[in-house]
Design a protein around this motif. Structure first.
Motif, short mmCIF file in Angstrom:
data_model
loop_
_atom_site.label_atom_id
_atom_site.label_comp_id
_atom_site.label_asym_id
_atom_site.label_seq_id
_atom_site.Cartn_x
_atom_site.Cartn_y
_atom_site.Cartn_z
N ILE A 57 0.84 -1.19 0.00
CA ILE A 57 0.00 0.00 0.00
C ILE A 57 0.87 1.24 0.00
CG2 ILE A 57 -1.71 1.31 1.30
CD1 ILE A 57 -2.64 -1.37 2.50
N THR A 58 0.50 2.18 -0.85
CA THR A 58 1.16 3.49 -0.84
C THR A 58 0.10 4.57 -0.65
OG1 THR A 58 1.03 3.66 -3.25
CG2 THR A 58 3.06 2.74 -2.32
N ASN A 59 0.47 5.61 0.05
CA ASN A 59 -0.42 6.75 0.25
C ASN A 59 0.32 8.04 -0.07
OD1 ASN A 59 -2.79 5.47 1.12
ND2 ASN A 59 -2.00 5.25 3.21
N TYR A 60 -0.43 9.00 -0.56
CA TYR A 60 0.15 10.29 -0.91
C TYR A 60 -0.74 11.40 -0.37
CZ TYR A 60 2.88 7.55 -4.21
OH TYR A 60 3.73 6.62 -4.77
N ALA A 61 -0.09 12.45 0.08
CA ALA A 61 -0.85 13.64 0.43
C ALA A 61 -1.46 14.21 -0.84
CB ALA A 61 0.08 14.67 1.08
N GLU A 62 -2.59 14.84 -0.69
CA GLU A 62 -3.31 15.34 -1.85
C GLU A 62 -2.46 16.29 -2.68
OE1 GLU A 62 -6.29 13.95 -2.27
OE2 GLU A 62 -6.39 14.89 -4.24
N PHE A 63 -1.62 17.07 -2.03
CA PHE A 63 -0.86 18.10 -2.75
C PHE A 63 0.32 17.52 -3.55
CE2 PHE A 63 2.32 17.80 0.51
CZ PHE A 63 1.65 17.73 1.72
N VAL A 64 0.59 16.21 -3.45
CA VAL A 64 1.66 15.62 -4.25
C VAL A 64 1.18 14.49 -5.15
CG1 VAL A 64 3.41 16.24 -2.54
CG2 VAL A 64 2.44 13.92 -2.53
N LYS A 65 -0.11 14.19 -5.09
CA LYS A 65 -0.63 13.09 -5.90
C LYS A 65 -0.37 13.35 -7.38
CE LYS A 65 -4.22 10.83 -3.22
NZ LYS A 65 -5.66 10.63 -3.01
N ASP A 66 0.00 12.30 -8.06
CA ASP A 66 0.30 12.32 -9.50
C ASP A 66 1.59 13.04 -9.83
OD1 ASP A 66 -3.21 12.89 -10.08
OD2 ASP A 66 -2.14 10.98 -10.01
N ARG A 67 2.31 13.52 -8.81
CA ARG A 67 3.61 14.14 -9.05
C ARG A 67 4.74 13.37 -8.39
NH1 ARG A 67 4.75 19.14 -7.10
NH2 ARG A 67 3.37 18.93 -5.30
N PHE A 68 4.48 12.79 -7.22
CA PHE A 68 5.51 12.08 -6.46
C PHE A 68 5.21 10.57 -6.49
CE2 PHE A 68 6.72 15.67 -3.24
CZ PHE A 68 6.93 16.54 -4.31
N THR A 69 6.29 9.79 -6.43
CA THR A 69 6.15 8.33 -6.37
C THR A 69 7.11 7.79 -5.33
OG1 THR A 69 5.58 8.25 -8.72
CG2 THR A 69 6.23 6.18 -7.66
N ILE A 70 6.58 6.99 -4.42
CA ILE A 70 7.41 6.35 -3.40
C ILE A 70 7.64 4.90 -3.79
CG2 ILE A 70 5.44 5.63 -1.95
CD1 ILE A 70 7.18 6.32 0.51
N SER A 71 8.85 4.42 -3.52
CA SER A 71 9.16 3.02 -3.83
C SER A 71 10.26 2.54 -2.89
CB SER A 71 9.60 2.88 -5.29
OG SER A 71 10.78 3.63 -5.54
#
Length: 124
Positions: A57-71
């Motif tokens: 599972i990965t989660n992103y703050a709304e202000f970085v969605k579609d810009r940041f990727t965690i791996s």
């Protein structure tokens, strides 16, 4: 010695990209949920992205969605935060944190281990 070490920060123009790395030593990152937080001058620390143990599972703050990727690359005991389309509002010190267990959260007080942070500055 148990520690997290971030790297990859720097100065970048708006619209540019950076990849942050977080290397764990003294413990196996694969048994931990990993999160990235950031803190801008005069602001509180905020959660940016997190990944659960084993990366299900990965989660992103709304202000970085579609810009940041965690791996994560567990073989290298390293976590990454790929940051694209950077904006001046993304400026701050970025910290990685580790929480023993499966789930990730943006509650910073639930993380036991913290890195020293890496500075990201987005400016023209």
């Amino acid at each position: 010695q148990l520690q997290l070490v971030e790297s990859g920060g720097g100065l970048v123009q708006p619209g540019g990209s950076l990849r942050l790395s977080c290397v764990a030593s003294g413990f196996t990152m694969g048994y931990y949920a990993i999160a990235w937080f950031r803190q801008a001058p005069g602001k509180e620390r905020e959660g940016v992205s997190c990944i659960s143990m084993r990366g299900a599972i990965t989660n992103y703050a709304e202000f970085v969605k579609d810009r940041f990727t965690i791996s994560s690359d567990n073989a290298k005991n390293t976590n990454y935060l790929q940051m694209n389309s950077l904006e001046p509002e993304d400026t701050g010190v970025y910290y990685c944190a580790a929480r023993y267990g499966t789930s990730c959260t943006f509650s910073f007080y639930e993380y036991e281990k913290w890195g020293q942070g890496t500075q990201v500055t987005v400016s023209s």
